[in-house]
Design an enzyme around this catalytic site. Structure first.
Site, PDB file in Angstrom:
ATOM      1  CB  SER A   1      -1.071  -0.261   1.418  1.00 27.56           C
ATOM      2  OG  SER A   1      -0.172   0.244   1.897  1.00 27.56           O
TER       3      SER A   1
ATOM      4  CG  HIS B   1     -42.611  19.189 -14.831  1.00 27.12           C
ATOM      5  ND1 HIS B   1     -42.759  18.045 -14.405  1.00 27.12           N
ATOM      6  CD2 HIS B   1     -43.855  20.355 -13.828  1.00 27.12           C
ATOM      7  CE1 HIS B   1     -43.763  17.941 -13.424  1.00 27.12           C
ATOM      8  NE2 HIS B   1     -43.968  18.773 -13.285  1.00 27.12           N
TER       9      HIS B   1
ATOM     10  CB  SER C   1     -15.968  22.998 -33.256  1.00 27.02           C
ATOM     11  OG  SER C   1     -16.244  22.396 -34.695  1.00 27.02           O
TER      12      SER C   1
ATOM     13  CE1 TYR D   1      -6.827  -3.226   8.374  1.00 30.25           C
ATOM     14  CE2 TYR D   1      -5.359  -6.119   7.971  1.00 30.25           C
ATOM     15  CZ  TYR D   1      -5.634  -4.501   7.716  1.00 30.25           C
ATOM     16  OH  TYR D   1      -4.830  -3.660   6.620  1.00 30.25           O
TER      17      TYR D   1
HETATM   18  N1  ARG Z   1      -1.507  -1.183   5.103  1.00 33.97           N
HETATM   19  C1  ARG Z   1      -2.447  -1.529   5.789  1.00 33.97           C
HETATM   20  C2  ARG Z   1      -3.756  -1.144   5.184  1.00 33.97           C
HETATM   21  O1  ARG Z   1      -3.217  -0.053   5.091  1.00 33.97           O
HETATM   22  C3  ARG Z   1      -1.620  -1.920   7.263  1.00 33.97           C
HETATM   23  C4  ARG Z   1      -2.317  -2.329   8.152  1.00 33.97           C
HETATM   24  C5  ARG Z   1      -2.373  -4.026   8.013  1.00 33.97           C
HETATM   25  N2  ARG Z   1      -2.057  -4.607   8.924  1.00 33.97           N
HETATM   26  C6  ARG Z   1      -1.588  -5.534   8.780  1.00 33.97           C
HETATM   27  N3  ARG Z   1      -2.309  -7.009   9.780  1.00 33.97           N
HETATM   28  N4  ARG Z   1      -1.560  -6.457   7.790  1.00 33.97           N
HETATM   29  O2  ARG Z   1      -4.930  -1.204   6.384  1.00 33.97           O
END
Ligand code: ARG
Length: 471
Positions: free
Chosen positions: A22, A154, A275, A315
């Site tokens: 990320s 309308h 144009s 998570y």
């Molecule tokens: N890059 C991850 C995100 O944006 C951070 C958290 C990662 N946690 C994990 N358990 N891999 O969510």
């Protein structure tokens, strides 16, 4: 030290590492992550959870990183994300003791905290831009308080308004777009830090302290919710989606009004193109592109909601995929807001055309019915029927509203076998005159110049109050 060297026997393939990294989107949370680590480490030190000297070393390294900036980090995709990159940096300065920074903290609560820190800033930024736009729009409207225009339902001629009243309608919806973001802010500005992986920690952490240090209004009271909630992100994107809808509607009107057929406005050349083959053309390209770009945020909203609906607690790495859509929504919305506000503010109204339209097509007919109710105490539905017939016959005869007299009305009444009304000709005349017609609508919310002036004053006060209290 590599994070995978404990549990896993081998490195991810380069492709898998890049696929799951990320780092790119994490640029947005770089400073927030330093801030988060700083607050957490300060708290660990204050609560004597980690050694004070080690804490100081970590804090200094974090300050150094803040000075040096994002570019000094190692961007190898195997690093996975900004949290690992920052931890690696601190380790490179402090040595293995840097690992104490991660006591009682997980990347799960950390990333949720970082996103909320950045998001609240982005919310305030765009709110300020909306506020500036509203402010300028009210000033623009102020020039047109007596400029009569036609209102549509309308997309057919309905009733006379003023240009100011129309612009002030945009102001009101923009104000709501602003307020919606304000409401979301309350739910964003809560601290997940301390939730750790998902169940908090057995260390005696002080969540009140990190909440205070990070400027949150309070902390999230359930650690499972703390790490996995992203409804605040979806909500913010919805707010932007609504804002973009407002802006797109403005574009739509500008496109329509600038046509030869409407000829209601002149768009500034700076927002038009010509144009390549038809030399006479002046096309509203910026409004068209803005109308379409405004749609992108709707796409982001659907994407994020669709990701969220499939996630079990707590998570999941999917959550990482939500964040870039959040940042992109702000990027797109700010771009559309910036260009549409400048474009609308540069528009010139053809006031003579607007006035002319307001007098045409019997747009004032409702008031003719209203004076029958008021002066002659006949039910509105009967008056509606009489006026409908008046308009019908006048149209056949090629008359305009201003040609209608009391006698004409009475002729129609006779045909309908309703007793003659014998209305005062002056009253008929003023009801059918567009400016008089507008001036008579002086109940709160109405288009009369005095009511629009009050609405403007209220908005100006609102803007002042918001600026003083939030920015
Ligand atoms: N890059 C991850 C995100 O944006 C951070 C958290 C990662 N946690 C994990 N358990 N891999 O969510």
């Amino acid at each position: 030290m590599k994070i995978r060297s404990g549990r896993l026997d081998k490195e991810m393939t380069d492709e898998a590492a890049e696929f799951t990294s990320s780092l790119e989107a994490d640029k947005e949370i770089f400073y927030a992550d330093i801030k988060c680590n700083f607050a957490h480490t300060t708290m660990l030190k204050q609560e004597s959870i980690i050694d004070s000297d080690i804490a100081d070393k970590i804090l200094n390294a974090l300050l150094q990183l803040k000075e040096e900036g994002y570019s000094v980090l190692n961007f190898d995709p195997s690093v996975e994300d900004i949290h690992m990159a920052i931890e690696n940096y601190v380790t490179s300065i402090v040595g293995p003791d840097a690992g104490f920074m991660h006591t009682a903290k997980s990347r799960n609560d950390q990333v949720a905290t970082d996103i909320r820190i950045v998001l609240r800033e982005k919310i305030r930024d765009i709110q300020l831009n909306i506020l500036d736009f509203i402010d300028d729009l009210v000033d623009m409207a102020d020039n047109y308080k007596e400029s009569v225009f036609i209102g549509f339902t309308h997309l057919q001629h309905a009733q006379p308004i003023t240009i100011a009243h129309h612009l002030m309608a945009h102001v009101q919806v923009l104000k709501r777009d602003y307020e919606r973001l304000d409401d979301t802010y309350k739910r964003v500005n809560l601290n997940p830090l301390g939730s750790a992986a998902m169940t908090t920690t057995s260390f005696p952490i002080n969540r009140d302290l990190t909440t205070k240090l990070l400027g949150f209004d309070g902390y999230l009271e359930n650690s499972m919710d703390g790490v996995s909630a992203r409804d605040f992100a979806a909500e913010a994107i919805f707010d932007l989606s609504s804002l973009c809808t407002t802006l797109s509607k403005i574009c739509e009107e500008l496109i329509l009004w600038s046509t030869y057929e409407f000829s209601v406005i002149r768009m500034d050349d700076a927002y038009c193109s010509t144009s390549s083959i038809m030399p006479q053309k002046k096309n509203p390209d910026v409004a068209e592109v803005a109308r379409s770009k405004a749609t992108r945020v709707n796409g982001e909203l659907v994407t994020v909601l669709t990701m969220l609906k499939a996630l079990p607690y707590t998570y999941n790495r999917d959550l990482q995929e939500i964040t870039p859509h959040l940042w992109n929504s702000f990027y797109e919305s700010n771009a559309v807001l910036s260009i549409v506000s400048k474009m609308l503010l540069s528009v010139k109204f053809n006031e003579d055309v607007c006035l002319n339209l307001a007098g045409k097509n019997f747009a004032t007919a409702t008031d003719l019915a209203d004076i029958m109710v008021r002066e002659k105490k006949i039910p509105f539905r009967t008056a509606h029927q009489i006026v409908g017939r008046v308009v019908n016959e006048a149209t056949v005869k090629g008359m305009e509203a201003t040609d209608v007299t009391s006698e004409f009305v009475d002729n129609v009444c006779r045909e309908l076998e309703i007793h003659e009304l014998n209305l005062d000709d002056e009253l008929v005349k003023s009801a059918l005159d567009p400016l008089e017609n507008v001036k008579m609508r002086k109940v709160p919310g109405g288009p009369s110049p005095e009511m629009v002036t009050i609405a403007m004053k209220n908005i100006k006060e609102f803007i002042k109050k918001e600026r003083e209290s939030k920015f």
